[in-house]
Enzyme design. Structure first.
Site, short mmCIF file in Angstrom:
data_model
loop_
_atom_site.label_atom_id
_atom_site.label_comp_id
_atom_site.label_asym_id
_atom_site.label_seq_id
_atom_site.Cartn_x
_atom_site.Cartn_y
_atom_site.Cartn_z
N GLU B 131 37.58 33.26 36.61
CA GLU B 131 38.96 33.35 37.10
C GLU B 131 39.03 34.12 38.42
OE1 GLU B 131 42.29 32.39 37.57
OE2 GLU B 131 42.36 32.30 35.38
N LYS B 207 37.09 27.77 47.22
CA LYS B 207 38.16 27.83 46.21
C LYS B 207 38.76 26.44 45.98
CE LYS B 207 39.11 32.63 47.37
NZ LYS B 207 39.85 33.50 48.33
#
Lengths: 430, 430
Positions: B131, B207
């Site tokens: 995460e 990302k």
């Protein structure tokens, strides 16, 4: 490794949300199978009115006997989208007793009986999930419970009811009064025929209870939540807010006390500065701020209600519950180990915006200021306006306990020179 | 039921994030124990420079031998916050081989080798969580993977790099040029001494690869992501954006093609309307929009970097990994079953904002318009400005393929009357 026996799902309720759940389970079966690791099958749909036509819902699965459905014994997951306390509670409990996990969208029930339901699920080694109970499709329960599981949440502040946000947004943009804006919301389908649960804040209070419990790892029920609705918000309150560079929102606020030894949960209209991100949440959207010690300030935004968004949340939980069954495990259950007590509203530290109609004569401001000072409430700003022998005073306070602020207002009402306390509203988000 | 043997955690790296992870594990041990269901113990901390003073980090746990630490055999979870490809990759693989789960904040590694790492974890029956690799404390990986597991995500659009957002925000508010704004970001600690990874878009592209893979249940690696940084964004681009009611942001955009048969992932500066919620994301904050079929448009907002926020995300994953070990299960692993191919940038459908310096004579606009039309690119608006024998044309197109837009710009450059293509920028978020 796919197992061949499909997981069986019983659907309780087939209204706006339920029919969308059934539709997605049918149309997206391949995706669900891949994501779960086994096929998932709709085994039965319990409804009250079996003859109503439901597009895309297989008629042969429909039954009026919800109890028999949850008692079948071969059901893996029961999806409850009936709402209300009964028969939902008994059906869910029965489902647990027969070994099924439960996914529920029922905020009222979870806010009232969440602890007992969690205990019943745990006893049977099954899951209870309810992401859909709070803020529709917006992931909140899972992020609070899992993503922030290593952090310390200090505050949750948000707009969690779309109907009231729509009404307040309309009042703000058009200058309409409350009833006019409510009529528009009703006409557009944003408010129900009986809007009580929304406009009196019951719906938001149930969500506040659920959020506070999860955020602070304690038990908070609906009765613990201080609740004020929006029915007394006037066009003049909205205008006052505008003059202050604010707007009015119905907020759900859950806070850890500064000493960390208690929590509070409340729902009430409040003025927030236009610069606050929640001020720009329009129409029926929801948004929730979470403040955590390490994470800082997070915001979650999205559609807070509606068939499809709520179904999305239900299906996310359904996938989790199914995966857990395949893995013979359960997700995180209730975490209420802190046992932090819930303090009454009087202990909340907040600010007030107060409009007073006063006699237009010398010394009134001094009198009013004395009352504030006697109750230990410090004044931030005062605006004075004269009009035909009458005058109005608008006072904004610094932070003080709600009890001190309430006592101040009571004392003001007793002053001869105060004709009326025209409005009182809390100021938040600063 | 608490088990007595504590879960053992090895920490690889003790910089800004690692020292904060160690600090929180120590100061919040009671909470972590309650939430996990067993005590969790820091068993060792591998660092490169053992003599550096680290406040709150137990000196007796520090080692320079990371390999020996992950090979100990009694480690339950390895937390990797070293960053970069090696030695992180070998250490993580070794950790899996020795039966440990891994929590990583390493976006570069996951974007490059996520599939292999997931396979290695699955083979050993352990977890891989990351995460913290995407947007710091903002829960994104878990909501996409779990909350939206029953939905179909069509688009992810966001600001996922704080450094570049800080620079663009400064350019927007102060009118500063790129290098001036970069200097300020460096002075304030928002940009590293070598800012390449941020300003050239590598960080955001990693990302984007991770988000696209999870959102579309397919494999997307860093090499699949079209990448343009912000080094060529000029004060004049920002001024042009303002005239259009827009601002410039570095966006990561992951999209499912309209026919559903492929996906795209790209990072580039783009103009977005001021009315778009991403336009108001200031300074080093991150925000990500997720558009899903049933859920609608969701937004996640928060601090995208920094020691504490990243540690919050790491600890959330750590709690999950520990809970899974206690329950002898694993969380959801890689889900890449759709095998959707990643299309090249030329297939992306977008809009362009193009500034041309042209000769100030009759017929130029007609010539330019013909070039657009010949390439099948429809013009939305044109603004023409004359200045001393020269003129400028600002053209905003309707939606067209990036390939057609690129070909149009090449053809424009070949026109005698076009002195210079002063700037080209995509327009998004409408």
């Amino acid at each position: 490794m796919m197992r061949t026996r499909p997981l069986k799902v019983a659907l309780l309720g087939c209204g706006v949300v339920g029919s969308e759940v059934a539709r997605i389970m049918t149309t997206h079966a391949t995706d669900l199978t891949a994501r779960i690791g086994a096929p998932v099958e709709l085994a039965g749909i319990a409804v009250r009115r079996p003859n109503r036509v439901r597009e895309g819902v297989p008629a042969e699965l429909v039954t009026t006997d919800a109890t028999a459905l949850v008692k079948r014994g071969d059901i893996d997951v029961v999806v409850e989208v009936i709402g209300g306390i009964e028969p939902a509670r008994t059906l869910i409990t029965t489902a647990f007793e027969h070994g099924a996990s439960v996914v529920s969208a029922n905020k009222a029930l979870v806010a009232q009986d969440g602890a007992a339901l969690h205990a019943a699920a745990q006893e049977r080694g099954v899951d209870l999930y309810y992401e859909a109970a709070v803020a529709g499709a917006i992931p909140l329960v899972r992020p609070l419970r899992e993503s922030l599981a290593g952090d310390k949440v200090n505050r949750v502040l948000g707009i969690v009811n779309g109907t009231t946000n729509f009404i307040l947004d309309r009042m703000d943009t058009s200058g309409a009064g409350y009833s006019e804006a409510l009529d528009e919301a009703t006409a557009l389908g944003y408010a129900e025929a009986d809007p009580t649960a929304d406009v009196e804040g019951f719906d938001a209070a149930a969500k506040a209870a659920i959020l506070a419990g999860i955020a602070f790892h304690t038990r908070v029920t609906l009765d613990d939540v201080h609740r004020e609705g929006i029915t007394e918000v006037t066009a003049s309150d909205i205008a006052s807010a505008k003059r202050m560079g604010c707007t009015v929102k119905l907020l759900a606020i859950c806070e850890r006390a500064e000493d960390g030894q208690s929590v509070t949960a409340r729902v009430h209209p409040a003025m927030i500065p236009l610069s606050h991100p929640l001020a720009s949440v329009r129409e029926a959207y929801n948004a929730v701020f979470v403040e955590a010690e390490a994470a800082g300030r997070l915001m979650f935004y999205g559609p807070g209600a509606g068939g499809s968004p709520t179904a999305s949340a239900v299906l996310g939980d359904l996938v989790a519950a199914c995966r857990n069954r395949l893995g013979q495990t359960t997700g995180p259950g209730e975490s209420a180990y802190t046992r932090l007590p819930v303090s009454p509203m009087g202990d909340v530290i907040t600010r007030y915006h107060i409009s007073l109609d006063v006699a237009d004569k010398p010394g009134v401001l001094a009198q009013v200021a004395t009352v504030f000072s006697e109750h230990g409430v410090s004044i931030d700003t005062v605006r004075q306006q004269g009009k035909d022998g009458e005058a109005s005073l608008v006072v904004v306070t610094h932070r003080a306990s709600d009890a001190a602020l309430t006592a101040t207002v009571e004392a003001l009402r007793r002053l001869d020179t105060v004709r009326d306390v025209a409005s009182i509203m809390r100021v938040e988000g600063e």
